[in-house]
Enzyme design. Structure first.
Site, PDB file in Angstrom:
ATOM      1  N   HIS A   1       0.831  -1.205   0.000  1.00  0.00           N
ATOM      2  CA  HIS A   1       0.000   0.000   0.000  1.00  0.00           C
ATOM      3  C   HIS A   1       0.869   1.261   0.000  1.00  0.00           C
ATOM      4  O   HIS A   1       0.568   2.232  -0.708  1.00  0.00           O
ATOM      5  CB  HIS A   1      -0.923  -0.017   1.217  1.00  0.00           C
ATOM      6  CG  HIS A   1      -1.716   1.234   1.402  1.00  0.00           C
ATOM      7  ND1 HIS A   1      -1.421   2.160   2.381  1.00  0.00           N
ATOM      8  CD2 HIS A   1      -2.785   1.722   0.723  1.00  0.00           C
ATOM      9  CE1 HIS A   1      -2.276   3.159   2.310  1.00  0.00           C
ATOM     10  NE2 HIS A   1      -3.124   2.926   1.325  1.00  0.00           N
TER      11      HIS A   1
ATOM     12  N   GLU B   1      -3.954   8.081   7.484  1.00  0.00           N
ATOM     13  CA  GLU B   1      -5.000   7.268   6.845  1.00  0.00           C
ATOM     14  C   GLU B   1      -5.366   6.086   7.722  1.00  0.00           C
ATOM     15  O   GLU B   1      -6.536   5.751   7.884  1.00  0.00           O
ATOM     16  CB  GLU B   1      -4.511   6.790   5.473  1.00  0.00           C
ATOM     17  CG  GLU B   1      -5.529   5.961   4.707  1.00  0.00           C
ATOM     18  CD  GLU B   1      -5.003   5.467   3.372  1.00  0.00           C
ATOM     19  OE1 GLU B   1      -5.669   4.589   2.776  1.00  0.00           O
ATOM     20  OE2 GLU B   1      -3.939   5.939   2.922  1.00  0.00           O
TER      21      GLU B   1
ATOM     22  N   GLU C   1       2.176   1.842  -3.435  1.00  0.00           N
ATOM     23  CA  GLU C   1       1.122   2.394  -4.296  1.00  0.00           C
ATOM     24  C   GLU C   1       1.089   3.915  -4.185  1.00  0.00           C
ATOM     25  O   GLU C   1       0.997   4.630  -5.196  1.00  0.00           O
ATOM     26  CB  GLU C   1      -0.231   1.807  -3.900  1.00  0.00           C
ATOM     27  CG  GLU C   1      -1.415   2.391  -4.642  1.00  0.00           C
ATOM     28  CD  GLU C   1      -2.659   2.505  -3.787  1.00  0.00           C
ATOM     29  OE1 GLU C   1      -3.254   3.605  -3.768  1.00  0.00           O
ATOM     30  OE2 GLU C   1      -3.027   1.514  -3.134  1.00  0.00           O
ATOM     31  N   HIS C   2       1.167   4.431  -2.954  1.00  0.00           N
ATOM     32  CA  HIS C   2       1.191   5.882  -2.765  1.00  0.00           C
ATOM     33  C   HIS C   2       2.391   6.511  -3.472  1.00  0.00           C
ATOM     34  O   HIS C   2       2.281   7.556  -4.112  1.00  0.00           O
ATOM     35  CB  HIS C   2       1.253   6.206  -1.269  1.00  0.00           C
ATOM     36  CG  HIS C   2      -0.054   6.198  -0.578  1.00  0.00           C
ATOM     37  ND1 HIS C   2      -0.565   7.286   0.101  1.00  0.00           N
ATOM     38  CD2 HIS C   2      -1.001   5.211  -0.445  1.00  0.00           C
ATOM     39  CE1 HIS C   2      -1.747   6.982   0.617  1.00  0.00           C
ATOM     40  NE2 HIS C   2      -2.031   5.721   0.319  1.00  0.00           N
TER      41      HIS C   2
END
Length: 458
Positions: free
Chosen positions: A73, A153, A76-77
């Site tokens: 994840h 997040e 991905e950012h």
């Protein structure tokens, strides 16, 4: 009134005919591989001059080793932070100026990047995505800023959301033997320990042409797409990929119980059973029977859980069932609910009511009319969803990313239609058993005891 009745009759006839509709020849779909291993699937849909381009990588949280949860994840950012010819955020600005949509997502099994744009602009999206595949910059200063965004997040989505936090903890117990118990966003202590060197190594390992699927759906033809794909992705060298093994669960042997105290207003119950997915099942019909079992219990207003437990006995304010059939590894069949507090229903009484519905299905198959309604509903939902080119691409990409062929999508209606009522009962008897069960009771945190004066204090 007559026109309303006529319209309703026509709708019923249309729905009954949906399984047959799904058997008709499908849209033109083409598949090819580049020499470097990239798999490409092109589906033609000429209803509008729009195309969706998606690049899927077969890597997600289930591939992550202990200590590096959340790295997929996080990467991905960082893939939006610049490449060989584009600075941080420049690709997004360019696509935005063209009126295109873009985003990305990470799951347990895959990471995907997509653009929705005019057919004339497809080459721009492909060039950007190819550049990201082989020359993402991953600058450390951008990483240090972005990792703080990811921490926030996690706080917003999980740590400060009691229900999400409880379910995350529950999954660590429900997945006894597989890495599916790891959160996609990662544990906070792992996020805090990630370094840019970790991400660069993860990128070099998994972001290879042979580990990717390019899915293009829309107003295009193979003749125009293939040269573009060859031009932008063909020069990328093939890399060496580590072997992947499907996350498998223990077939049974132990009933597990977990009580989770969090800051919720109402108690809730989760009953999850370890079951196969279409990728891991020995018999494919069992998976389709489990999908229909989920539908019998929870496919709309007239299904058994809402009609019997919510509106019937009133034992639950909500009750539902869920099953994820299309994953890389073994998965869960889950029943959950909230006991009716206005009637002083306990979690134990709600569980007894859920087991009663399970036992009824084990002992008596659903009748043909009930099962036909569920089959028709599932096929209708898929037929209507295919109006979206993004939905079509998502289906293709998901199937291919977990090791299933996209061609199974065109066989799905027939696979559901072939399931018998007795087979639905058979999978309930085989899989919905205590030996495969994880029981989760989510209860409010007890109030702090009131402060009392210390005897003898002045």
């Amino acid at each position: 009134m007559l026109r309303l009745k006529t319209a309703f009759s026509a709708l019923l006839l249309a729905l009954v005919g949906l399984p047959a509709m799904a058997q008709e020849p499908s849209q033109a779909t083409h598949e090819f591989h580049l020499d470097n291993g990239l798999k490409v699937i092109v589906r033609e849909d000429h209803r509008a001059p729009v195309v969706v381009s998606q690049l899927w990588y077969r890597v997600g949280s289930s591939n992550e080793p202990p200590g590096q949860t959340g790295i997929s994840h996080a990467l991905e950012h960082m893939m939006f932070k610049g490449s060989e010819n584009l600075g941080p955020g420049e690709a997004s600005k360019l696509l935005g100026s063209l009126g295109a949509q873009e985003n990305a997502f990470t799951s347990r099994d895959y990471t995907a990047y997509y653009q929705v744009l005019s057919r004339e602009q497809l080459a721009i999206a492909l060039e950007m995505e190819a550049e990201r595949m082989h020359s993402a910059r991953l600058p450390e200063d951008e990483f240090l800023r972005e990792i703080e965004v990811i921490k926030e997040e996690r706080r917003l989505r999980v740590d400060d959301n009691p229900n999400s936090l409880a379910y995350e903890r529950f999954l660590t117990q429900a997945h006894m033997a597989s890495s599916y118990g790891q959160p996609v966003i990662g544990w906070m202590h792992d996020i805090e320990r990630l370094t840019i060197d970790d991400l660069r190594a993860w990128y070099r390992t998994w972001y290879q042409p042979g580990n990717a699927i390019l899915v293009i759906v829309g107003d295009v033809s193979l003749e125009e797409v293939r040269p573009m794909v060859d031009s932008y992705f063909g020069p990328i060298p093939a890399g060496e990929l580590p072997p992947q093994k499907a996350p498998l669960e223990l077939p049974g042997g132990a009933e597990r119980n977990v009580t989770i105290e969090v800051d919720v207003q109402l108690p809730s119950l989760i009953l999850s059973f370890n079951v196969p997915s279409l990728s891991t099942a020995t018999e494919a019909w069992e998976v389709h029977a489990l999908r229909l079992l989920e539908g019998v219990l929870n496919a709309g207003y007239s299904s058994r859980l809402p009609s019997r437990l919510e509106r019937g006995s009133g034992v639950a304010t909500s009750a539902s069932a869920s099953y994820s059939a299309f994953s890389r590894g073994d998965t869960l069949f889950t029943l959950s609910g909230l006991p009716n507090q206005s009637r002083d229903v306990t979690l134990a009484e709600l569980e007894a009511a859920l087991w009663e519905q399970i036992d009824l299905l084990k002992n008596a198959p659903p009748d043909s009319a009930e099962l036909t309604r569920i089959k028709t509903q599932l096929v209708a939902e898929d037929v209507y969803a295919r109006d979206s080119i993004t939905h079509q691409a998502n289906q293709i990409g998901q199937f291919e990313s977990v090791g299933l062929s996209w061609t199974l999508l065109d066989q799905d209606a027939a696979a559901l239609e072939a399931v018998t009522p007795e087979q639905v009962s058979a999978v309930a008897r085989r899989y919905l058993v205590p030996q495969r069960l994880t029981r989760g009771q989510i209860v409010p945190t007890p109030e702090s005891a009131p402060n009392t004066a210390i005897e003898g204090a002045n």
